[in-house]
Design an enzyme around this catalytic site. Structure first.
Site, short mmCIF file in Angstrom:
data_model
loop_
_atom_site.label_atom_id
_atom_site.label_comp_id
_atom_site.label_asym_id
_atom_site.label_seq_id
_atom_site.Cartn_x
_atom_site.Cartn_y
_atom_site.Cartn_z
N LYS B 15 37.00 44.15 33.28
CA LYS B 15 36.31 43.52 32.15
C LYS B 15 35.86 42.12 32.53
O LYS B 15 36.39 41.49 33.42
CB LYS B 15 37.27 43.46 30.95
CG LYS B 15 37.57 44.85 30.38
CD LYS B 15 38.18 44.72 28.99
CE LYS B 15 38.46 46.08 28.39
NZ LYS B 15 39.77 46.62 28.81
N CYS B 16 34.89 41.68 31.80
CA CYS B 16 34.30 40.35 31.98
C CYS B 16 35.42 39.29 32.04
O CYS B 16 36.31 39.35 31.21
CB CYS B 16 33.39 40.08 30.78
SG CYS B 16 32.48 38.57 30.95
#
Ligand code: FE2
Lengths: 392, 83
Positions: B15-16
């Site tokens: 994830k970011c």
């Protein structure tokens, strides 16, 4: 001295704390590390003076010193991103560099889905509870009296309402939508299914204004002047066409003589509901004119507390986020209600229409059962703040 | 037409900001002119890689495409190290 790898604990702010600080902390500074398009589309908004800055997280990766130099010195920064990963990453980086920083837990998505529940009127006859989604500027209400409860304009996450009704030990007798909403997904049909209480909306709004297709949800129509009892209180449905053809106002009266008007997207505290979201702005503007200048004055007095379904900025809620104002005060402060001829009103309306968000057509489909999004699609449809009001 | 590449970086599930942080590191390990193919599942990576390529002095975003694998959406980015 030994050098060990430690992660510096960065404080995480929850959406509820963010709301408190937006209301009461003028020192709040927001650093949004999402990409510029996302920031432009939707950001955390607060009072008029709120300071915020958009520096995407990858700019910190490419030029750490340059990015940090753009931040205010010696001031705590609240870092915000979509879901929290990048904001936590940047907040840690800032802490390591000696800048005070915290991050928003769950990111802007959790802020978007944050509900704030507070009673705004409590008397011997009953209680009026405001249920707001501050990020979207959405407001709904639960009315409780003598063991009975009704909900007006419930928003998508229905558990909040069920909990309020349960805690009050009340029976839900009816669920009302002032109109079929374009900006958010109603919790009405789902609440009706969960509780067996009837869901009311005016039949004119049960036809999609663009598709011209009828609703596929269970609903009961409303009549102009129809009266409902909630314990000691009386609720009267009043037709207020303009924002939609079936837009209703609900007037609540108590034995103590107090009156309240739930205006939905009829009039707001600083504006009124735009008449063009059905795609027929010019045709519906005269209807809205009649509603504001002829219908409304018949059923409000100076002290009637006006309770709209939206606000456009937090300042409308005064010091403590109470989105209500007596009609007499509203006439002083709401330029949209100033005396105008129909021609002047039409010019005013057509000159102040904001952009028409394309997803609003689809949201109306969802609200009458013509489309059924999953949770992620619903989040996506509801992204951002409502644009139901005329610009002002 | 498939874009030619020299190396693949698998950041599925990340994830970011991890897809971008890892890509940045991987690009640094390539020779100038070489192409990195990044396979991500984070939808936000599409706009972020576009913004990053504009910001970074040594990265060119050649193309982006979507794909499907085991029922999940893939976001594939082709990046060239330019200096
Ligand atoms: Fe609305």
């Amino acid at each position: 001295m030994t050098i060990t790898e430690t992660t510096i604990a960065v404080p995480a702010l929850q959406a509820a704390e963010l709301y408190e600080r937006l209301l009461h902390d003028p020192t709040l500074f927001i650093l949004d590390v999402r990409n510029p398009d996302d920031f432009r589309r939707w950001r955390v908004e607060g009072r008029a003076g709120l300071e915020s800055l958009n520096i995407p997280y990858y700019e910190f990766l490419e030029d750490e010193d340059g990015a940090i130099a753009r931040l205010p010195r010696g001031r705590e920064v609240l870092v915000v991103c979509a879901k929290e990963g990048s904001s936590q990453y940047i907040a840690e980086l800032l802490q390591q560099r000696g800048n005070k920083a915290a991050y928003l837990q769950g990111g802007i998505m959790s802020w978007g889905n944050y509900y704030h529940v507070r009673p705004i009127v409590t008397t011997a006859d009953g209680q009026l509870v405001q249920v707001a989604r501050p990020a979207r500027g959405d407001v709904s209400f639960v009315i409780i009296s003598a063991g009975q409860a009704t909900i007006i304009d419930p928003l998508r996450h229905t558990s909040h309402y069920l909990e309020i009704v349960r805690e009050a030990g009340a029976t839900l007798t009816a669920i009302f939508d002032t109109h079929v909403h374009a900006d958010h997904i109603s919790g009405g049909p789902a609440l009706a299914q969960a509780t067996g209480a009837p869901y009311y909306v005016h039949a004119y709004d049960a036809i999609h204004p663009i598709d011209m297709l009828p609703a596929r949800i269970a609903y009961t129509t409303l009549e102009d002047g129809q009266v409902f009892r909630i314990g000691q209180l009386t609720l009267t449905a009043l037709w207020f066409p303009g924002h939609t053809l079936g837009q209703m106002n609900f007037r609540l009266t108590a034995p103590d003589g107090a009156s309240y008007l739930f205006t939905g997207d009829g009039i707001f505290l600083r504006s009124f509901g735009r008449p063009d979201l059905g795609g027929k702005g010019e045709t519906w503007t005269p209807l809205l004119y009649e509603s504001i200048y002829q219908r409304l004055p018949r059923y409000v007095d100076d002290t009637t507390l006006i309770l709209p379904a939206h606000f456009s900025d937090l300042d409308e809620g005064g010091a403590d986020g109470r989105f209500a104002m007596p009609y007499s005060a509203l006439l002083q402060t709401n330029d949209g209600l100033a005396p105008r001829t129909l021609a002047q009103f039409t010019t005013y309306v057509l000159g102040n229409l904001p952009v028409f968000p394309p997803q609003y057509v689809e949201i109306k489909r969802v609200n009458i059962g013509l489309a059924t999004p999953d949770e992620a699609q619903a989040d996506e449809l509801e992204l951002g703040k409502n644009i139901c009001a005329l610009s002002h | 037409m498939d874009t030619a590449y020299d190396q693949t970086l698998d950041v599925k599930g990340a994830k970011c900001p991890l897809p971008l942080v890892k890509s940045r590191k991987a690009i640094g390990e390539l020779a100038v002119g070489q192409v990195l193919r990044v396979v991500a599942t984070d939808r936000g990576s599409v706009a972020d890689f576009q913004g990053w390529a504009k910001t970074a002095k040594n990265v060119e975003l050649i193309s982006q495409e979507t794909g499907q694998e085991a029922g999940q959406d893939l976001y594939i980015h082709y990046l060239r190290r330019t200096s």
